[in-house]
Design a protein around this motif. Sequence first.
Motif, PDB file in Angstrom:
ATOM      1  N   GLU A 215       0.839  -1.207   0.000  1.00 61.79           N
ATOM      2  CA  GLU A 215       0.000   0.000   0.000  1.00 61.79           C
ATOM      3  C   GLU A 215       0.869   1.251   0.000  1.00 61.79           C
ATOM      4  O   GLU A 215       0.587   2.226  -0.724  1.00 61.79           O
ATOM      5  CB  GLU A 215      -0.926   0.011   1.228  1.00 61.79           C
TER       6      GLU A 215
ATOM      7  N   ILE B 279       1.641 -12.671   0.092  1.00 64.16           N
ATOM      8  CA  ILE B 279       1.027 -12.248  -1.168  1.00 64.16           C
ATOM      9  C   ILE B 279       1.011 -13.376  -2.183  1.00 64.16           C
ATOM     10  O   ILE B 279      -0.010 -13.645  -2.826  1.00 64.16           O
ATOM     11  CB  ILE B 279       1.786 -11.032  -1.747  1.00 64.16           C
TER      12      ILE B 279
ATOM     13  N   ASN C 175      -2.898  -7.169  -4.959  1.00 62.98           N
ATOM     14  CA  ASN C 175      -1.783  -6.314  -4.518  1.00 62.98           C
ATOM     15  C   ASN C 175      -0.853  -6.083  -5.711  1.00 62.98           C
ATOM     16  O   ASN C 175       0.305  -6.489  -5.702  1.00 62.98           O
ATOM     17  CB  ASN C 175      -1.014  -6.967  -3.373  1.00 62.98           C
TER      18      ASN C 175
END
Length: 521
Positions: A116, A422, A446
């Motif tokens: 992020e 991830i 992501n």
Amino acid sequence: MTVVAAEILKVYLPSCLCLFSLVALIKFLDKVWRRPIHVQSVLRSQGVKGPSYKILHGNIKEIHVMRNKMLSSPMELSHQIYPRILPHVYLWTKLHGKNYVSWKGSKPELVVTEPELVREILNNKDGKYPKPHVQSFLKKIFGDGIIVTKGEKWFKLRKLANHAFHGGSLKTMIPQMIASTETMLKRWEKHERKEIEVFKEFKVFTSETISRTAFGSSYLEGQQIFDVLTRMTLIFSRNHHRTIKLFRTKDDDESDKLEKGLRKCIIELVKKREDEARRGEPGFYGHDFLGQLMKLYHETDKAKRITLDDLIDECKNFYIAGQDTTSSALTWTVFLLAINLDWQEKVRNEVLEQFGQQIPSAEGIARLKMMNMTINESLRLYPPIAGSPREVQKGARLGDLILPSKMEVFVPTLPLHTDPQIWGDDVHVFRPERFEGGVAKATNNNTSAFLPFSLGPRSCVGMNFAITELKIALTMILQRYRFSLSPSYVHSPVIHIAMCPQHGLQIMLRPLSSNTCSTST
């Protein structure tokens, strides 16, 4: 008056010198002690930890020792290269968390591995995270070209590069990419059923391709430029972690000499193109990248014009980027297919089903799904770039963090590419099928965790060029040859400008039983 002035000078000069020395000492201590300790305290109060600051050197010596230890010997044949390529990041993220601060001399560097926050940094919507100032050796390689420059100049150069490498222009380059691949494969004929070192071959191939497509010349004409850039890259790699330099070194002298020689070579290319324009259509310098640069160099509107230095720097940027990124990606993809023969057959079958023994087309390579998955997985495991550096000039808010001004920010690629949260527990396994549903599905949305060409407005402008070149080369290799890893290969990935095998990539070539490709459509 002269005697009086002399007496006054005699009385006050020592005091002035003492005051000057005191001010200089205060400034020095503020830079190397007070400010680093203050920044370290501010960040720790927000939960950002890291290795302790050491006066003058920061953490440079520790990083240097770790890197030398890891690179002193080869590694086992595995894809767990993160601890080898970035040993300090690997250690300090484990000790201090996904985001930590370390020190390049007295300058803080925030290392960020949370997707992020990475997205926020690289998208850089409000200009808070510009490119940092580059060190001297890197400056000699890239000058003030598109890779490192900022502001209005970057915007102008980016617009030019986007035009030179957009979809329509890219299609016109494919015949030249095919011709460069055929030249390479012609050399390979004498190595059939033998060992061949393909990393050097791919360096020549990518050099030939960028020479043909962007600069309208052959590899032989650009060979001196590539040789000089390679030597300058090695000098940069040797000096990458030096922060304190009291005296000039042999590397300083050699890089100065190489930079002058490089400038001379590019000016000769410019003069040759100007001569061609005078003999042909005045004011027309060609449709390729050099031609577009020449047009801006001779532009009558001062607002649009670029200088000779700008032109030279752009040539340097695209020569080295056009060679290093693609040769790295091609090398590691061939390496992975050489040790995963089942996937080599899958991709070959897809190529033969699409093209048979005919040369590839733009429409056809866009339909090579298996190849695309394989390339993405190769770029994940062996990304061309180590990371993306940025800086904070005026202080900024990053997520919940308030960052001090005048600090660097570094987004390392491998921690994001190998995060099991991830990608899953098989993160170090070559598994192209993870990309079957695209990057978003592979990364659980992501997408900023997959950064082979960076992200945002400063992402690699030549990405589509590189991928197209890579697909054409792989297609034509797979049409002609089966290949496996040679027993002489030594697994030793290193980073210079891009990631490469320190001792080359040796494979065994075996021609397919069918005839070689026809050059007719």
